[in-house]
Write a protein that holds these residues in place. Sequence first.
Motif, mmCIF file in Angstrom:
data_model
loop_
_atom_site.group_PDB
_atom_site.id
_atom_site.type_symbol
_atom_site.label_atom_id
_atom_site.label_comp_id
_atom_site.label_asym_id
_atom_site.label_seq_id
_atom_site.Cartn_x
_atom_site.Cartn_y
_atom_site.Cartn_z
ATOM 1 N N VAL A 1 0.896 -1.069 -0.155
ATOM 2 C CA VAL A 1 0.484 0.187 -0.125
ATOM 3 C C VAL A 1 1.179 1.088 0.050
ATOM 4 C CG1 VAL A 1 -1.509 1.082 1.253
ATOM 5 C CG2 VAL A 1 -1.505 -1.859 1.622
ATOM 6 N N TYR A 2 0.460 2.318 -0.836
ATOM 7 C CA TYR A 2 1.077 3.424 -1.048
ATOM 8 C C TYR A 2 0.260 4.689 -0.927
ATOM 9 C CZ TYR A 2 4.779 6.649 -3.299
ATOM 10 O OH TYR A 2 5.627 7.385 -3.892
ATOM 11 N N ILE A 3 1.261 5.497 0.202
ATOM 12 C CA ILE A 3 0.183 6.463 0.508
ATOM 13 C C ILE A 3 0.867 7.957 0.056
ATOM 14 C CG2 ILE A 3 -0.594 7.948 2.645
ATOM 15 C CD1 ILE A 3 -0.706 5.020 3.950
ATOM 16 N N ALA A 4 0.836 8.875 -0.430
ATOM 17 C CA ALA A 4 1.294 9.476 -1.160
ATOM 18 C C ALA A 4 0.486 10.604 -0.984
ATOM 19 C CB ALA A 4 0.596 10.066 -3.172
ATOM 20 N N PHE A 5 1.524 11.591 -0.150
ATOM 21 C CA PHE A 5 1.462 13.753 0.591
ATOM 22 C C PHE A 5 2.101 14.039 -0.195
ATOM 23 C CE2 PHE A 5 1.979 10.048 4.019
ATOM 24 C CZ PHE A 5 0.478 10.120 4.926
ATOM 25 N N ALA A 6 0.519 15.463 -0.667
ATOM 26 C CA ALA A 6 0.957 16.444 -0.539
ATOM 27 C C ALA A 6 2.141 17.082 0.522
ATOM 28 C CB ALA A 6 -0.164 17.743 -1.022
ATOM 29 N N MET A 7 2.524 18.350 0.394
ATOM 30 C CA MET A 7 3.784 19.043 1.782
ATOM 31 C C MET A 7 3.920 19.659 0.812
ATOM 32 S SD MET A 7 5.924 15.377 2.106
ATOM 33 C CE MET A 7 6.211 15.911 4.151
ATOM 34 N N ASP A 8 3.979 20.611 2.232
ATOM 35 C CA ASP A 8 5.023 22.689 1.926
ATOM 36 C C ASP A 8 5.607 22.609 1.976
ATOM 37 O OD1 ASP A 8 1.523 23.195 1.301
ATOM 38 O OD2 ASP A 8 1.479 24.272 3.589
ATOM 39 N N TYR A 9 6.303 23.114 1.072
ATOM 40 C CA TYR A 9 7.744 23.166 1.262
ATOM 41 C C TYR A 9 8.166 24.085 2.581
ATOM 42 C CZ TYR A 9 12.150 25.377 -0.104
ATOM 43 O OH TYR A 9 13.300 26.068 0.011
ATOM 44 N N VAL A 10 9.414 23.904 3.612
ATOM 45 C CA VAL A 10 9.501 24.543 4.452
ATOM 46 C C VAL A 10 11.061 25.706 3.856
ATOM 47 C CG1 VAL A 10 10.189 24.751 6.440
ATOM 48 C CG2 VAL A 10 8.308 23.426 5.556
ATOM 49 N N SER A 11 11.730 24.140 3.733
ATOM 50 C CA SER A 11 13.208 24.839 3.439
ATOM 51 C C SER A 11 14.403 24.167 1.860
ATOM 52 C CB SER A 11 13.925 25.613 4.518
ATOM 53 O OG SER A 11 14.477 24.124 5.382
ATOM 54 N N GLY A 12 15.449 24.509 2.449
ATOM 55 C CA GLY A 12 16.292 23.713 1.618
ATOM 56 C C GLY A 12 16.264 23.701 0.328
ATOM 57 N N GLU A 13 17.651 23.354 -0.327
ATOM 58 C CA GLU A 13 17.703 23.321 -1.681
ATOM 59 C C GLU A 13 18.156 21.686 -2.284
ATOM 60 O OE1 GLU A 13 17.681 25.711 -4.480
ATOM 61 O OE2 GLU A 13 16.665 26.982 -2.525
ATOM 62 N N PRO A 14 17.750 21.378 -3.143
ATOM 63 C CA PRO A 14 17.850 19.922 -3.206
ATOM 64 C C PRO A 14 18.929 19.696 -3.597
ATOM 65 C CG PRO A 14 16.102 21.009 -4.690
ATOM 66 C CD PRO A 14 17.135 22.231 -3.803
ATOM 67 N N VAL A 15 19.210 18.918 -2.322
ATOM 68 C CA VAL A 15 21.158 17.661 -2.450
ATOM 69 C C VAL A 15 20.673 16.354 -2.439
ATOM 70 C CG1 VAL A 15 23.212 17.742 -1.565
ATOM 71 C CG2 VAL A 15 22.334 19.612 -1.194
#
Length: 185
Positions: free
Chosen positions: A112-126
């Motif tokens: 079972v896979y549950i997908a969440f919408a999330m709000d970006y808070v901080s950080g740069e993709p690494v």
Amino acid sequence: MEINYCLSCGTVLEVREIDGVMRKACTACSFVHWGNYSVGVGALIERDGKYLLVRRAQEPGKGNWTNPGGYIEQTELMHDTIRREVLEESGIHAEVTRIVAVRDQPRSIHNVYIAFAMDYVSGEPVPDGEEVDAAGFYSLEEMADMKVAGFTRWLIDVAQKGETRGLNADENPIVPMEGMGLFRV
């Protein structure tokens, strides 16, 4: 791998009908092996019209771009898992807002896979350099030329075109229920 011994007392399990299904059960105690299950979670994080994607560095899906995610730990709440997975895989801090999709995949280990919408808070993709070897925010136009996994494309479409707001985190239930992740329409 198949279970052959009771996880409670170590007795050899037998196969017998329980609730209309042939299941492995203990002859010495009340243990019943109900099946093998895994629960995965995934994140859909949008920033400035672009979605966070990571490129898988391992199988399954090596080389594919996907939304960040992983499997829940036995004693971890789902929304804690997805925050941790996003941070580990991409270096991005994000907060759960709602559940936007669920995939049910029966197989030898029912997933079972549950997908969440999330709000970006901080950080740069690494990227973590282990599970993923690249990470970034990408527009739909940029994704057209990328090897984005089909399931990830579907999830982004769901997030963009959802007819409802999904299941929202219930931060203040009418009855306090410590240790539970609660979501409601």
